[in-house]
Design a protein around this motif. Structure first.
Motif, PDB file in Angstrom:
ATOM      1  N   ALA A 104       4.430  10.250  -9.348  1.00 48.03           N
ATOM      2  CA  ALA A 104       3.884  10.512 -10.686  1.00 48.03           C
ATOM      3  C   ALA A 104       3.172  11.860 -10.716  1.00 48.03           C
ATOM      4  O   ALA A 104       3.325  12.628 -11.678  1.00 48.03           O
ATOM      5  CB  ALA A 104       2.927   9.391 -11.092  1.00 48.03           C
ATOM      6  N   ASN A 105       2.417  12.168  -9.677  1.00 47.35           N
ATOM      7  CA  ASN A 105       1.711  13.452  -9.609  1.00 47.35           C
ATOM      8  C   ASN A 105       2.668  14.634  -9.525  1.00 47.35           C
ATOM      9  O   ASN A 105       2.331  15.739  -9.940  1.00 47.35           O
ATOM     10  CB  ASN A 105       0.755  13.479  -8.417  1.00 47.35           C
ATOM     11  CG  ASN A 105      -0.437  12.557  -8.617  1.00 47.35           C
ATOM     12  OD1 ASN A 105      -0.802  12.253  -9.743  1.00 47.35           O
ATOM     13  ND2 ASN A 105      -1.024  12.113  -7.519  1.00 47.35           N
ATOM     14  N   ASP A 114       0.830  -1.205   0.000  1.00 43.87           N
ATOM     15  CA  ASP A 114       0.000   0.000   0.000  1.00 43.87           C
ATOM     16  C   ASP A 114       0.871   1.265   0.000  1.00 43.87           C
ATOM     17  O   ASP A 114       0.599   2.221  -0.728  1.00 43.87           O
ATOM     18  CB  ASP A 114      -0.939   0.021   1.210  1.00 43.87           C
ATOM     19  CG  ASP A 114      -2.007  -1.064   1.144  1.00 43.87           C
ATOM     20  OD1 ASP A 114      -2.238  -1.623   0.051  1.00 43.87           O
ATOM     21  OD2 ASP A 114      -2.607  -1.342   2.205  1.00 43.87           O
ATOM     22  N   SER A 115       1.931   1.243   0.815  1.00 41.93           N
ATOM     23  CA  SER A 115       2.833   2.399   0.888  1.00 41.93           C
ATOM     24  C   SER A 115       3.552   2.618  -0.437  1.00 41.93           C
ATOM     25  O   SER A 115       3.715   3.765  -0.879  1.00 41.93           O
ATOM     26  CB  SER A 115       3.868   2.199   2.003  1.00 41.93           C
ATOM     27  OG  SER A 115       3.246   2.206   3.258  1.00 41.93           O
ATOM     28  N   LEU A 116       3.990   1.545  -1.066  1.00 47.20           N
ATOM     29  CA  LEU A 116       4.662   1.662  -2.356  1.00 47.20           C
ATOM     30  C   LEU A 116       3.725   2.217  -3.423  1.00 47.20           C
ATOM     31  O   LEU A 116       4.129   3.045  -4.246  1.00 47.20           O
ATOM     32  CB  LEU A 116       5.237   0.318  -2.796  1.00 47.20           C
ATOM     33  CG  LEU A 116       6.482  -0.141  -2.050  1.00 47.20           C
ATOM     34  CD1 LEU A 116       6.809  -1.581  -2.402  1.00 47.20           C
ATOM     35  CD2 LEU A 116       7.659   0.771  -2.343  1.00 47.20           C
ATOM     36  N   MET A 117       2.475   1.781  -3.404  1.00 45.76           N
ATOM     37  CA  MET A 117       1.503   2.287  -4.376  1.00 45.76           C
ATOM     38  C   MET A 117       1.287   3.784  -4.168  1.00 45.76           C
ATOM     39  O   MET A 117       1.272   4.558  -5.129  1.00 45.76           O
ATOM     40  CB  MET A 117       0.176   1.537  -4.248  1.00 45.76           C
ATOM     41  CG  MET A 117      -0.894   2.049  -5.183  1.00 45.76           C
ATOM     42  SD  MET A 117      -0.497   1.881  -6.918  1.00 45.76           S
ATOM     43  CE  MET A 117      -0.770   0.141  -7.119  1.00 45.76           C
ATOM     44  N   GLN A 118       1.127   4.202  -2.920  1.00 45.60           N
ATOM     45  CA  GLN A 118       0.935   5.622  -2.622  1.00 45.60           C
ATOM     46  C   GLN A 118       2.151   6.441  -3.042  1.00 45.60           C
ATOM     47  O   GLN A 118       2.022   7.527  -3.608  1.00 45.60           O
ATOM     48  CB  GLN A 118       0.665   5.819  -1.125  1.00 45.60           C
ATOM     49  CG  GLN A 118      -0.679   5.302  -0.683  1.00 45.60           C
ATOM     50  CD  GLN A 118      -0.856   5.381   0.826  1.00 45.60           C
ATOM     51  OE1 GLN A 118       0.086   5.630   1.572  1.00 45.60           O
ATOM     52  NE2 GLN A 118      -2.085   5.163   1.280  1.00 45.60           N
ATOM     53  N   LEU A 119       3.339   5.911  -2.778  1.00 40.73           N
ATOM     54  CA  LEU A 119       4.560   6.606  -3.153  1.00 40.73           C
ATOM     55  C   LEU A 119       4.669   6.742  -4.666  1.00 40.73           C
ATOM     56  O   LEU A 119       4.996   7.816  -5.186  1.00 40.73           O
ATOM     57  CB  LEU A 119       5.784   5.875  -2.597  1.00 40.73           C
ATOM     58  CG  LEU A 119       7.144   6.467  -2.941  1.00 40.73           C
ATOM     59  CD1 LEU A 119       7.258   7.908  -2.435  1.00 40.73           C
ATOM     60  CD2 LEU A 119       8.256   5.597  -2.361  1.00 40.73           C
TER      61      LEU A 119
END
Length: 66
Positions: free
Chosen positions: A27-28, A17-22
């Motif tokens: 990207a943003n 989950d943390s990797l996905m958020q990072l």
């Protein structure tokens, strides 16, 4: 040579989950290359969820050639 692997599924999910958020955050911010690296790490670790552990649910025996 024998190596043993074990994992905590809750900790693995939190890490994923943390990797996905990072990755999304990078990207943003326009850091596409770094976001891609984090995404590839996420995808690699995601495969650990498919590992079948031993009957006791605690470890997996991995055999390696030495």
């Amino acid at each position: 040579m024998m190596k043993y692997y074990s994992h905590d599924e809750v900790l693995l999910q939190q890490s994923l989950d943390s990797l996905m958020q990072l990755s999304e955050s990078l990207a943003n911010e326009g850091q596409i290359a770094l976001s891609g690296v984090v995404w590839r790490l996420y995808c690699s670790l995601l495969q650990l969820q498919q590992v079948n552990v031993a009957d006791n649910g605690k470890s997996l025996e991995l055999k390696t050639q030495s």
